[in-house]
Design an enzyme around this catalytic site. Structure first.
Site, PDB file in Angstrom:
ATOM      1  N   GLN A 132       6.790   6.869   1.104  1.00  0.00           N
ATOM      2  CA  GLN A 132       8.202   7.493   1.061  1.00  0.00           C
ATOM      3  C   GLN A 132       7.996   9.047   2.057  1.00  0.00           C
ATOM      4  O   GLN A 132       9.046   9.409   2.607  1.00  0.00           O
ATOM      5  CB  GLN A 132       8.327   8.279  -0.315  1.00  0.00           C
ATOM      6  CG  GLN A 132       7.556   8.930  -0.806  1.00  0.00           C
ATOM      7  CD  GLN A 132       7.667   9.350  -2.445  1.00  0.00           C
ATOM      8  OE1 GLN A 132       7.936   8.670  -3.239  1.00  0.00           O
ATOM      9  NE2 GLN A 132       7.825  10.809  -2.621  1.00  0.00           N
ATOM     10  N   CYS A 138      11.299   8.851  -4.211  1.00  0.00           N
ATOM     11  CA  CYS A 138      10.511   8.099  -5.063  1.00  0.00           C
ATOM     12  C   CYS A 138      11.581   7.021  -6.033  1.00  0.00           C
ATOM     13  O   CYS A 138      11.396   6.056  -6.450  1.00  0.00           O
ATOM     14  CB  CYS A 138       9.530   8.720  -6.163  1.00  0.00           C
ATOM     15  SG  CYS A 138      10.447   9.860  -7.049  1.00  0.00           S
ATOM     16  N   HIS A 276       8.088  11.255 -11.909  1.00  0.00           N
ATOM     17  CA  HIS A 276       7.985  10.347 -10.761  1.00  0.00           C
ATOM     18  C   HIS A 276       8.321   9.241 -10.889  1.00  0.00           C
ATOM     19  O   HIS A 276       7.712   8.455 -11.915  1.00  0.00           O
ATOM     20  CB  HIS A 276       6.634  10.641 -10.181  1.00  0.00           C
ATOM     21  CG  HIS A 276       6.201   9.621  -8.948  1.00  0.00           C
ATOM     22  ND1 HIS A 276       6.709  10.176  -7.542  1.00  0.00           N
ATOM     23  CD2 HIS A 276       5.330   8.756  -8.650  1.00  0.00           C
ATOM     24  CE1 HIS A 276       6.204   9.083  -6.582  1.00  0.00           C
ATOM     25  NE2 HIS A 276       5.666   8.574  -7.185  1.00  0.00           N
ATOM     26  N   ASN A 300       3.602   2.460  -6.517  1.00  0.00           N
ATOM     27  CA  ASN A 300       3.922   3.456  -6.298  1.00  0.00           C
ATOM     28  C   ASN A 300       4.607   3.292  -4.713  1.00  0.00           C
ATOM     29  O   ASN A 300       4.759   2.376  -4.136  1.00  0.00           O
ATOM     30  CB  ASN A 300       2.565   4.455  -6.092  1.00  0.00           C
ATOM     31  CG  ASN A 300       3.281   5.739  -5.968  1.00  0.00           C
ATOM     32  OD1 ASN A 300       4.287   6.089  -6.224  1.00  0.00           O
ATOM     33  ND2 ASN A 300       1.965   6.719  -6.187  1.00  0.00           N
TER      34      ASN A 300
END
Length: 333
Positions: A132, A138, A276, A300
């Site tokens: 990102q 996110c 997150h 992630n």
């Protein structure tokens, strides 16, 4: 009136500074700068070196406990090494996320017997890890991943979807580009918009721009979205039977910023405050199941140099550790 909770986006905070550089770390400092392409002015160099040293010492202290870290996972220096926890938090910002009444009843989808291991990466449901960068997106990466998995389930084709499309175009639903956003509103945008472009036609730029969505380039669409009950059992059943699920966790800690491997268990994690957005792509256990070393496998959006090549294992069946089941959802297609 519908209450609200807050999905902040990760980070941590250290404010102590060394008085002068530690010469025993000179070689590691130079290697780290080369590895991550870091270059500073003379004024920045001293300050960044001080922060980096504090982070390095903290990481080495953690990893010195039993060789696996005090809580069964290891940490490592990464691209965020020159950031204080406050700087890391400021980079990500706070994201307000409303809660909603349960819509669709998912009980009928819950299976009685599910596998003890599942990894949707091995079944073709998951695209490569992306990064990102400077944009607080996110939430958009998590949503893109959830839709990618369901589109593969439906069509047999795995196509990376446009995060930039979500960043640029979901303001009418309440998102604010690279400043803040949330997964529910992003899914709502895709449903109301009638489609989402692919990464190929609408590539990621790490910044917000004008909405350039083109119906002709639409690659995926959804019919609705389902909020998962705040239960690890429900989440496990849905991961096993549906595919990758969008989730959010409390990622405000040093241990998350510098996570390397092992099953992540942070004693200071909150089960109610999530900060997150990520994507659960499976679950399993290490050693004997009876030992309780169960984990969620989570994707992630910080690039392949973070964690386990962009993934992490989060403690499973540990009282909703870090809020893994607090704000989970998936699209219907």
């Amino acid at each position: 009136m519908i209450p609200a909770v807050f999905l902040a986006v990760l980070c941590l905070g250290r404010a102590s500074y060394a008085s002068s550089p530690d010469p025993t770390l000179d070689a590691e400092w130079q290697q780290w700068k080369i590895k991550y392409g870091k270059a500073y002015s003379l004024e920045e160099e001293a300050q960044k070196r001080t922060v980096w040293e504090e982070n390095m010492k903290m990481i080495k202290l953690h990893n010195g406990e039993n060789g696996l870290g005090k809580y069964g996972f290891t940490m490592e220096m990464n691209a965020f090494g020159d950031m204080t926890g406050e700087e890391f938090r400021n980079l990500m910002m706070n994201i307000p996320v409303p809660t909603f009444k349960k819509g669709k009843n998912i009980q009928k989808r819950l299976a009685g017997d599910v596998p003890k291991f599942i990894n949707w990466r091995k079944k073709g449901y998951v695209t490569s890890v992306r990064r990102q960068g400077r944009c607080t997106a996110c939430w958009a990466f998590s949503v893109a991943g959830a839709i990618e998995g369901q589109m593969f389930r439906k069509t047999g084709k795995l196509i990376p979807l446009s995060v930039q499309n979500l960043v640029d175009c979901s303001r009418p639903q309440g998102n604010r580009g690279c400043f803040r956003g949330n997964t529910f509103l992003a899914l709502q945008y895709v449903k109301e918009n009638g489609g989402l472009e692919s990464e190929a036609t609408y590539p990621y730029e790490e910044k917000e721009g004008p909405c350039r969505y083109s119906l002709e380039n639409s690659t995926a669409s959804i019919t609705g979205l389902v909020l998962v009950p705040k239960s690890e059992k429900a989440l496990m059943n849905l991961v096993a039977t549906i595919g990758p699920i969008s989730v959010a966790i409390d990622a405000r800690h040093d241990s998350f910023q510098f996570y390397k491997g092992g099953i992540y268990h942070e004693p200071n994690c909150s089960s109610s405050i999530v900060t997150h957005a990520m994507l659960v792509v499976g679950y399993g256990f290490e050693g004997r199941e009876a030992d309780g070393r169960k984990y969620w496998l989570v994707k992630n959006s910080m690039g392949k140099k973070w964690g386990i090549r962009g993934y992490m294992k989060i403690a499973k069946d540990q009282r909703n550790h870090c809020g893994i089941a607090t704000y989970a959802m998936y699209p219907t297609v």
